[in-house]
Design a protein around this motif. Structure first.
Motif, PDB file in Angstrom:
ATOM      1  N   VAL A   1       8.875   2.121  -3.930  1.00  0.00           N
ATOM      2  CA  VAL A   1       8.508   0.827  -3.346  1.00  0.00           C
ATOM      3  C   VAL A   1       9.764   0.011  -3.042  1.00  0.00           C
ATOM      4  N   ALA A   2      10.754   0.060  -3.937  1.00  0.00           N
ATOM      5  CA  ALA A   2      11.987  -0.702  -3.748  1.00  0.00           C
ATOM      6  C   ALA A   2      12.840  -0.156  -2.616  1.00  0.00           C
ATOM      7  N   GLY A   3      12.698   1.136  -2.315  1.00  0.00           N
ATOM      8  CA  GLY A   3      13.525   1.763  -1.289  1.00  0.00           C
ATOM      9  C   GLY A   3      14.716   2.505  -1.829  1.00  0.00           C
ATOM     10  N   TYR A   4      14.833   2.590  -3.168  1.00  0.00           N
ATOM     11  CA  TYR A   4      15.935   3.339  -3.762  1.00  0.00           C
ATOM     12  C   TYR A   4      15.707   4.845  -3.665  1.00  0.00           C
ATOM     13  N   LEU A   5      14.463   5.249  -3.490  1.00  0.00           N
ATOM     14  CA  LEU A   5      14.107   6.635  -3.228  1.00  0.00           C
ATOM     15  C   LEU A   5      13.294   6.705  -1.941  1.00  0.00           C
ATOM     16  N   ALA A   6      13.459   7.794  -1.209  1.00  0.00           N
ATOM     17  CA  ALA A   6      12.629   8.037  -0.023  1.00  0.00           C
ATOM     18  C   ALA A   6      11.497   8.981  -0.410  1.00  0.00           C
ATOM     19  N   PRO A   7      10.279   8.722   0.046  1.00  0.00           N
ATOM     20  CA  PRO A   7       9.171   9.617  -0.297  1.00  0.00           C
ATOM     21  C   PRO A   7       9.318  10.975   0.368  1.00  0.00           C
ATOM     22  N   SER A   8       8.834  12.007  -0.308  1.00  0.00           N
ATOM     23  CA  SER A   8       8.793  13.340   0.299  1.00  0.00           C
ATOM     24  C   SER A   8       7.683  13.429   1.334  1.00  0.00           C
ATOM     25  N   SER A   9       6.633  12.611   1.147  1.00  0.00           N
ATOM     26  CA  SER A   9       5.553  12.508   2.118  1.00  0.00           C
ATOM     27  C   SER A   9       4.891  11.155   1.962  1.00  0.00           C
ATOM     28  N   GLY A  10       4.142  10.733   2.965  1.00  0.00           N
ATOM     29  CA  GLY A  10       3.391   9.501   2.883  1.00  0.00           C
ATOM     30  C   GLY A  10       4.146   8.306   3.423  1.00  0.00           C
ATOM     31  N   ARG A  11       3.452   7.148   3.437  1.00  0.00           N
ATOM     32  CA  ARG A  11       4.004   5.915   3.983  1.00  0.00           C
ATOM     33  C   ARG A  11       3.836   4.772   2.983  1.00  0.00           C
ATOM     34  N   ILE A  12       4.748   3.795   3.072  1.00  0.00           N
ATOM     35  CA  ILE A  12       4.696   2.590   2.250  1.00  0.00           C
ATOM     36  C   ILE A  12       4.545   1.402   3.186  1.00  0.00           C
ATOM     37  N   ILE A  13       3.466   0.633   2.998  1.00  0.00           N
ATOM     38  CA  ILE A  13       3.123  -0.463   3.891  1.00  0.00           C
ATOM     39  C   ILE A  13       3.171  -1.770   3.099  1.00  0.00           C
TER      40      ILE A  13
ATOM     41  N   LEU B   1       7.730  18.412  -8.742  1.00  0.00           N
ATOM     42  CA  LEU B   1       6.916  17.373  -8.127  1.00  0.00           C
ATOM     43  C   LEU B   1       6.803  16.212  -9.115  1.00  0.00           C
ATOM     44  N   ALA B   2       7.596  15.164  -8.891  1.00  0.00           N
ATOM     45  CA  ALA B   2       7.617  14.023  -9.806  1.00  0.00           C
ATOM     46  C   ALA B   2       6.441  13.089  -9.581  1.00  0.00           C
ATOM     47  N   LEU B   3       5.967  13.014  -8.355  1.00  0.00           N
ATOM     48  CA  LEU B   3       4.812  12.167  -8.025  1.00  0.00           C
ATOM     49  C   LEU B   3       3.908  12.925  -7.071  1.00  0.00           C
ATOM     50  N   GLN B   4       2.691  13.178  -7.501  1.00  0.00           N
ATOM     51  CA  GLN B   4       1.711  13.831  -6.648  1.00  0.00           C
ATOM     52  C   GLN B   4       1.268  12.865  -5.553  1.00  0.00           C
ATOM     53  N   PRO B   5       0.728  13.370  -4.429  1.00  0.00           N
ATOM     54  CA  PRO B   5       0.294  12.459  -3.355  1.00  0.00           C
ATOM     55  C   PRO B   5      -0.601  11.349  -3.903  1.00  0.00           C
TER      56      PRO B   5
ATOM     57  N   ARG C   1       0.834  -1.202   0.000  1.00  0.00           N
ATOM     58  CA  ARG C   1       0.000   0.000   0.000  1.00  0.00           C
ATOM     59  C   ARG C   1       0.870   1.254   0.000  1.00  0.00           C
ATOM     60  N   LEU C   2       0.546   2.167  -0.884  1.00  0.00           N
ATOM     61  CA  LEU C   2       1.108   3.514  -0.841  1.00  0.00           C
ATOM     62  C   LEU C   2       0.033   4.426  -0.275  1.00  0.00           C
ATOM     63  N   GLN C   3       0.371   5.132   0.799  1.00  0.00           N
ATOM     64  CA  GLN C   3      -0.584   6.004   1.470  1.00  0.00           C
ATOM     65  C   GLN C   3      -0.121   7.453   1.344  1.00  0.00           C
ATOM     66  N   SER C   4      -0.767   8.203   0.452  1.00  0.00           N
ATOM     67  CA  SER C   4      -0.450   9.623   0.221  1.00  0.00           C
ATOM     68  C   SER C   4       1.036   9.838  -0.050  1.00  0.00           C
ATOM     69  N   VAL C   5       1.617   8.949  -0.846  1.00  0.00           N
ATOM     70  CA  VAL C   5       3.054   9.011  -1.135  1.00  0.00           C
ATOM     71  C   VAL C   5       3.311  10.017  -2.251  1.00  0.00           C
ATOM     72  N   SER C   6       4.266  10.909  -2.026  1.00  0.00           N
ATOM     73  CA  SER C   6       4.687  11.866  -3.053  1.00  0.00           C
ATOM     74  C   SER C   6       6.206  11.905  -3.096  1.00  0.00           C
ATOM     75  N   ARG C   7       6.720  12.482  -4.180  1.00  0.00           N
ATOM     76  CA  ARG C   7       8.167  12.628  -4.310  1.00  0.00           C
ATOM     77  C   ARG C   7       8.480  13.868  -5.128  1.00  0.00           C
ATOM     78  N   SER C   8       9.333  14.701  -4.586  1.00  0.00           N
ATOM     79  CA  SER C   8       9.794  15.905  -5.268  1.00  0.00           C
ATOM     80  C   SER C   8      11.296  15.820  -5.483  1.00  0.00           C
ATOM     81  N   PHE C   9      11.748  16.403  -6.585  1.00  0.00           N
ATOM     82  CA  PHE C   9      13.163  16.581  -6.857  1.00  0.00           C
ATOM     83  C   PHE C   9      13.391  18.081  -6.946  1.00  0.00           C
ATOM     84  N   GLY C  10      13.850  18.672  -5.863  1.00  0.00           N
ATOM     85  CA  GLY C  10      13.940  20.126  -5.809  1.00  0.00           C
ATOM     86  C   GLY C  10      12.541  20.720  -5.840  1.00  0.00           C
ATOM     87  N   GLU C  11      12.307  21.604  -6.790  1.00  0.00           N
ATOM     88  CA  GLU C  11      10.992  22.218  -6.917  1.00  0.00           C
ATOM     89  C   GLU C  11      10.073  21.442  -7.868  1.00  0.00           C
TER      90      GLU C  11
END
Length: 354
Positions: free
Chosen positions: A53-65, A21-25, A9-19
């Motif tokens: 999901v693999a753990g190669y990137l850390a989310p900017s927000s949210g949780r991975i279950i 936003l590569a993945l919205q929540p 499960r991805l729960q409100s997961v987002s990822r930004s690279f600087g300014e």
């Protein structure tokens, strides 16, 4: 059939690279044993999701279950996930056996277990007896199977695949697609697969998530996405499409009429939700639903024929810049004239958001 996988499960997961936003929540669920494909154009966020999901990137927000446990802060080596990379990432100086055994040896598994597990993994991917070959001597398809065996041999809770067939020629790619699908159906390991190839997604997936600009536009089975796309982007990205743009003229009980410049009559069809009279919309008509030489229809001229083997595609000009593609069996009775009548059933028309 066995199920060898965990719920993700991805729960409100987002990822930004600087300014940027590569993945919205994003909320996303992979059911135990499900083959879920992330499909979209380059830059849509597919590989970002996979690496989160693999753990190669850390989310900017949210949780991975995973299976009820929060793995957001766990490093990749503690997530028990197998990864198949686009370029395979094999060790060219090692044999097939040594490549497949690598993950088990890093985990310090007993020698007898390593031998037994590697033999089983090679059998799964139909590479029995090739353990002593150097990977550099293998074909592209065989190297892909070695990479898959290396990912499977550690008995991962989740299998991750990042466009692993991109380097194969078309015929071999189709063959390996079916092999991966058969392997999945036999063992039902939770799988997250990334591709920009719609055919791969259609052939291999239990469900497909279509991404655009870091957002999931729609998720569902191949049939759901093909028959009832949420918008014109989804319709254009999955399958061949005729998209006619216009404005909503009327709405009634889930149906709509669209005024399309160049068409002499309104175009009726099933309406997507949240459409409004007077607003822009798009009519989707699949090429296989366009009929020619019907007794009742709109006059059109054939301006192009494309032979596709068992099918022939016709580009039809209806005037005023309106064109449609039609697909019919190539063995059908040949059309006697370049001028034809064109029709379709309103039941096969979908009125969508632009």
């Amino acid at each position: 059939m066995t199920t060898a996988g965990k719920e993700v499960r991805l729960q409100s997961v987002s990822r930004s690279f600087g300014e940027t936003l590569a993945l919205q929540p994003t909320d996303l669920q992979i059911a135990p044993g499900e083959f879920l494909t992330l499909l979209g154009p380059s830059g849509s966020g597919k590989t970002t999701v996979l690496n989160l999901v693999a753990g190669y990137l850390a989310p900017s927000s949210g949780r991975i279950i995973v299976d009820g446990a929060d793995v957001t802060d766990r490093p990749p080596r503690l997530r028990n996930m197998g990864m198949v990379f686009q370029n395979y990432a094999l060790f060219p100086h090692l044999s097939v056996l040594e490549n497949v055994a690598f993950g088990l040896r890093v985990r310090r598994r007993p020698k007898a277990e390593v031998q037994r597990s590697v033999s089983h993994a090679l059998a799964l991917v139909q590479l029995e007896g090739m353990g002593n070959r150097m990977v550099a001597t293998l074909s592209g398809g065989q190297q892909q199977r070695v990479a898959l065996a290396r990912a499977l041999v550690i008995q991962p809770d989740v299998l991750l695949m990042d466009e692993p067939l991109g380097a194969l020629d078309r015929q071999l790619r189709k063959q390996v697609q079916l092999e991966i699908r058969r392997l999945h159906l036999a063992h039902r390991r939770s799988t997250l697969y990334v591709t920009h190839d719609q055919e791969e997604a259609l052939v291999m997936s239990d469900r497909i998530a279509i991404l655009r600009s870091g957002k999931i536009e729609q998720i569902g089975t191949a049939d759901e996405l093909y028959r009832t796309p949420a918008n014109a982007f989804v319709a254009s990205f999955l399958g061949e499409s005729n998209l006619l743009r216009g404005r909503i003229a009327s709405l009634s009980r889930g149906c709509a009429e669209l005024e399309v410049p160049g068409l002499p009559a309104r175009l009726a069809g099933t309406a997507a939700s949240d459409l409004a009279v007077g607003r822009p919309a798009v009519a989707l008509i699949r090429p296989e639903d366009v009929r020619v030489n019907a007794e009742v229809g709109l006059p059109a001229s054939i301006v192009e024929r494309v032979y596709l083997g068992e099918l022939v595609a016709l580009r039809l000009h209806l005037g005023e810049g309106v064109e449609l593609w039609c697909r019919r069996l190539s063995r059908s009775e040949p059309l006697a004239s370049e001028r034809v009548q064109v029709s379709w059933s309103p039941d096969h028309v979908r009125i969508l958001h632009p």
